[in-house]
Design a protein around this motif. Structure first.
Motif, PDB file in Angstrom:
ATOM      1  N   UNK A 143      12.610  -1.194   1.291  1.00  0.00           N
ATOM      2  CA  UNK A 143      12.345  -0.482   0.182  1.00  0.00           C
ATOM      3  C   UNK A 143      10.680  -0.214   0.053  1.00  0.00           C
ATOM      4  N   UNK A 144       9.752  -0.547   1.201  1.00  0.00           N
ATOM      5  CA  UNK A 144       8.607  -0.518   1.443  1.00  0.00           C
ATOM      6  C   UNK A 144       8.073   0.718   2.022  1.00  0.00           C
ATOM      7  N   UNK A 145       7.275   1.485   1.629  1.00  0.00           N
ATOM      8  CA  UNK A 145       6.801   2.648   2.653  1.00  0.00           C
ATOM      9  C   UNK A 145       6.255   2.154   4.247  1.00  0.00           C
TER      10      UNK A 145
ATOM     11  N   UNK B 151       5.014  -1.251   6.195  1.00  0.00           N
ATOM     12  CA  UNK B 151       5.761  -2.000   7.167  1.00  0.00           C
ATOM     13  C   UNK B 151       4.848  -2.382   8.582  1.00  0.00           C
ATOM     14  N   UNK B 152       4.518  -1.077   8.862  1.00  0.00           N
ATOM     15  CA  UNK B 152       3.509  -1.264   9.954  1.00  0.00           C
ATOM     16  C   UNK B 152       2.545  -2.469   9.923  1.00  0.00           C
TER      17      UNK B 152
ATOM     18  N   UNK C 120       4.610  -6.211  -3.160  1.00  0.00           N
ATOM     19  CA  UNK C 120       4.080  -6.275  -1.458  1.00  0.00           C
ATOM     20  C   UNK C 120       3.303  -5.267  -1.095  1.00  0.00           C
ATOM     21  N   UNK C 121       3.489  -3.964  -1.583  1.00  0.00           N
ATOM     22  CA  UNK C 121       2.676  -2.979  -1.472  1.00  0.00           C
ATOM     23  C   UNK C 121       1.042  -3.018  -1.342  1.00  0.00           C
ATOM     24  N   UNK C 122       0.381  -2.510  -0.260  1.00  0.00           N
ATOM     25  CA  UNK C 122      -0.860  -2.693  -0.512  1.00  0.00           C
ATOM     26  C   UNK C 122      -1.571  -4.244  -0.247  1.00  0.00           C
ATOM     27  N   UNK C 123      -0.587  -5.036   0.014  1.00  0.00           N
ATOM     28  CA  UNK C 123      -1.273  -6.505   0.334  1.00  0.00           C
ATOM     29  C   UNK C 123      -1.361  -6.564   1.865  1.00  0.00           C
ATOM     30  N   UNK C 124      -2.126  -7.346   2.137  1.00  0.00           N
ATOM     31  CA  UNK C 124      -2.605  -7.886   3.666  1.00  0.00           C
ATOM     32  C   UNK C 124      -1.780  -8.418   4.085  1.00  0.00           C
ATOM     33  N   UNK C 125      -1.420  -9.000   5.702  1.00  0.00           N
ATOM     34  CA  UNK C 125      -0.730  -9.883   6.089  1.00  0.00           C
ATOM     35  C   UNK C 125      -0.942 -11.136   5.770  1.00  0.00           C
TER      36      UNK C 125
ATOM     37  N   UNK D 222      -6.952   1.203   2.900  1.00  0.00           N
ATOM     38  CA  UNK D 222      -6.432   1.081   1.341  1.00  0.00           C
ATOM     39  C   UNK D 222      -5.242   2.136   1.066  1.00  0.00           C
ATOM     40  N   UNK D 223      -4.261   1.576   0.418  1.00  0.00           N
ATOM     41  CA  UNK D 223      -3.246   2.504   0.166  1.00  0.00           C
ATOM     42  C   UNK D 223      -3.653   3.505  -0.783  1.00  0.00           C
TER      43      UNK D 223
END
Lengths: 186, 381
Positions: B25-27, B31-32, A149-154, A185-186
């Motif tokens: 578990x996410x940064x 989350x925001x 999920x990290x870096x993904x858009x809504x 971007x992350x």
């Protein structure tokens, strides 16, 4: 009569043998049977540990109606793999005991284990781990999903989780404005 | 088709508890962003119970607010300016749950805990240092260090990712006139006691008026000697991080024309350029262990404030760096406003007008607040 007696004896013998067995048989919602190391099942799942201790294990396959065969196969696979990797797990947990963070990074084999799963299988496995009270497997699978999920858009998240966007355009714009930084971007 | 249908089902079937388990578990940055997924997710993320598990981010700033009365002309209470909607996890920014105190001055905020100087109702000339969590209303009084020497400065450090305990560092003045750094007393909430440590940094190091960062389990302090000093919470590891000669630290009216902060796990140094006061330079300690600084941004303050010749600490103050992105926050005396500046994209945003006029010198501290919602302090209330 003799035959009956013989059958009864055979039953007895079989029961003793079952009790001594070092595996338990689990049955998925779609009726498939899986064998898993009793020791690993009891150690990794609070629910299975309770069933084993309480004697509610069925030799012909303990019904787990909430878990499909694909997820159960993965659960069993995980337990058996875990049973084989105890020394390394013990070593790692003692060497990082100073760390107060509750989550320990997945080990190499755990990483590989969840990496090969499809989205489907992964989400099913999270639910199975949750249902069976398998804290470590829940950790590892949730960790994997959060990595995805990290870096993904809504938008992308809505797609993966099949969620309908119920914001109005104005509402969304308002929230986005406050959180503009979170969209770079992350 | 069948698999597609099932795929939607598998993820859509997740219970709220499991979604929160995953989100935890996410940064904070992700989350925001995911608040925008749906109203349901927004509710999950901002729910008070869930916030105990889910990483939090900068929600605003505490500052001391003048509340003088005829009977008590020195009365001060904390107040709060928020930057994230109405998501403050506390109901009362003036911290009235700290009973028995007439005046409360917030000094340092670190990862959700607030370190305050509190004047008692009676006897009214006595004060305590109090550590409190505005979100849970738990608080504790810090015992005195018992050191008779003159204290130079106190620093408060807390990082729940490293330890559930907080630490207070009291720097002793080695020389009464020059702000030379002497020995250090360290309080640990784990032992509930102070311990005295002989300085491991060397002599004749002059402390800058502002600037302290708790990062990687170490307190970092800015000096006027091209050095950043660091010490761990046990007083065992002492480190000196040299700065480059171009990274000048000068002072003006009791304010330091340089700033240290941390963002995304790295130490940032920002100063007003000696040759051109309308420019700020931003440096990042790229290699924490190697001590390698890189020059990252040059900021024109005219672009931010729309006015030339403004000076750091005279006309405006740099109050914080966003912990999750390259954004810095200013308070500006000319319009009494809080401004954010996105260094990566050059975007200026006036967040709000300040309730308090910034006529006081030095600038009031505006303390960046990231909520911490777990209970870790003993309950005094």
């Amino acid at each position: 009569m003799e035959v009956d007696k013989g059958k009864g004896e055979a039953e007895e013998t079989r029961k003793v043998a079952e009790a001594d067995r070092d595996t338990v048989t689990l049955k998925s919602s779609d009726g498939k049977l899986f064998e898993v190391s009793k020791e690993a099942a009891a150690r990794l799942s609070t629910v299975l540990a309770g069933m084993i201790a309480g004697g509610s294990i069925d030799d012909n396959g303990t019904d787990l109606k909430q878990i499909g065969s694909e997820a159960l196969e993965n659960v069993v696979d995980y337990c058996n793999k875990h049973a084989n990797s105890i020394p390394s797990a013990a070593l790692i947990s003692s060497s990082i005991s100073f760390n107060t963070a509750p989550f320990k990074e997945p080990e190499e084999w755990e990483r590989k284990f969840v990496d090969r799963l499809s989205h489907d299988a992964l989400f099913d496995l999270v639910e199975a781990a949750n249902f069976l009270g398998m804290e470590r497997l829940l950790d590892v699978t949730c960790h994997k999903i959060s990595e995805m999920m990290k870096g993904k858009s809504p938008d992308q998240i809505r797609e993966v989780f099949n969620i309908k966007n119920d914001y109005t355009k104005e509402e969304l714009e308002e929230i986005r404005q406050e959180l503009a930084w979170a969209f770079y971007d992350d | 088709m069948n698999t597609l249908k099932k795929s939607a089902g598998a993820a859509a079937d997740l219970t709220d508890d499991l979604i929160v388990e995953i989100l935890s578990r996410l940064p904070a940055k992700s989350i925001c962003r995911f608040k925008c997924v749906s109203w349901h997710w927004y509710g999950l993320i901002t729910n008070a119970e869930h916030r105990k598990k889910i990483p939090q981010t900068l929600s605003g700033f505490f500052y001391p607010s003048d509340r003088w009365t005829q009977e008590d002309p020195t009365k001060m209470l904390p107040d709060f300016v928020g930057i994230l909607g109405n998501e403050e996890p506390f109901s009362d920014a003036s911290l009235t749950f700290l009973v028995g105190y007439r005046s409360i001055i917030p000094k340092i905020c670190c990862n959700g805990l607030l370190f305050c100087l509190c004047w008692k109702v009676s006897p009214s000339d006595e004060a305590d240092y109090v550590v409190c969590n505005p979100a849970t209303e738990k608080w504790t009084v810090l015992p005195e260090s018992g050191d008779e020497n003159i204290g130079l400065a106190d620093y408060f450090c807390f990082d729940p990712a490293i330890s559930p305990h907080f630490y207070v560092f009291q720097l002793i003045d080695a020389d009464e006139n020059y702000r030379y750094i002497g020995d250090v007393n360290i309080y640990s909430s784990e032992t509930g006691a102070w311990s005295h440590k002989e300085s491991g940094w060397g002599d004749e190091l002059q402390l800058a008026y502002r600037g302290a960062v708790f990062l990687n389990g170490m307190l970092h302090l800015l000096t006027n000697d091209f050095k950043i000093l660091a010490v761990d919470t046990q007083g065992k590891k002492w480190r000196t991080i040299p700065m480059l000669e171009t990274m000048t630290v000068s002072c003006f009216c009791r304010g330091t024309l340089a700033f240290i902060g941390q963002s995304q796990g790295r130490l940032y140094f920002i100063n007003m350029r000696a040759s051109d006061p309308s420019k700020l330079s931003v440096w990042i300690l790229e290699g924490y262990d190697s001590g390698e600084w890189i020059f990252k941004y040059s900021i024109s303050t005219a672009q931010i404030f729309g006015e030339k010749n403004l000076m750091l600490e005279r006309d405006y103050a740099l109050i914080a760096i966003h912990p999750e992105c390259n954004m810095i926050f200013f308070v500006c005396r000319c319009d009494d406003v809080l401004i954010s500046y996105d260094m990566d994209h050059g975007k200026v945003c006036v967040i709000c007008s300040l309730k308090e006029h910034l006529y006081q010198r030095p600038f009031l501290p505006y303390l960046p607040y990231v909520p911490f919602l777990s209970d870790s302090l003993s309950d005094r209330g």
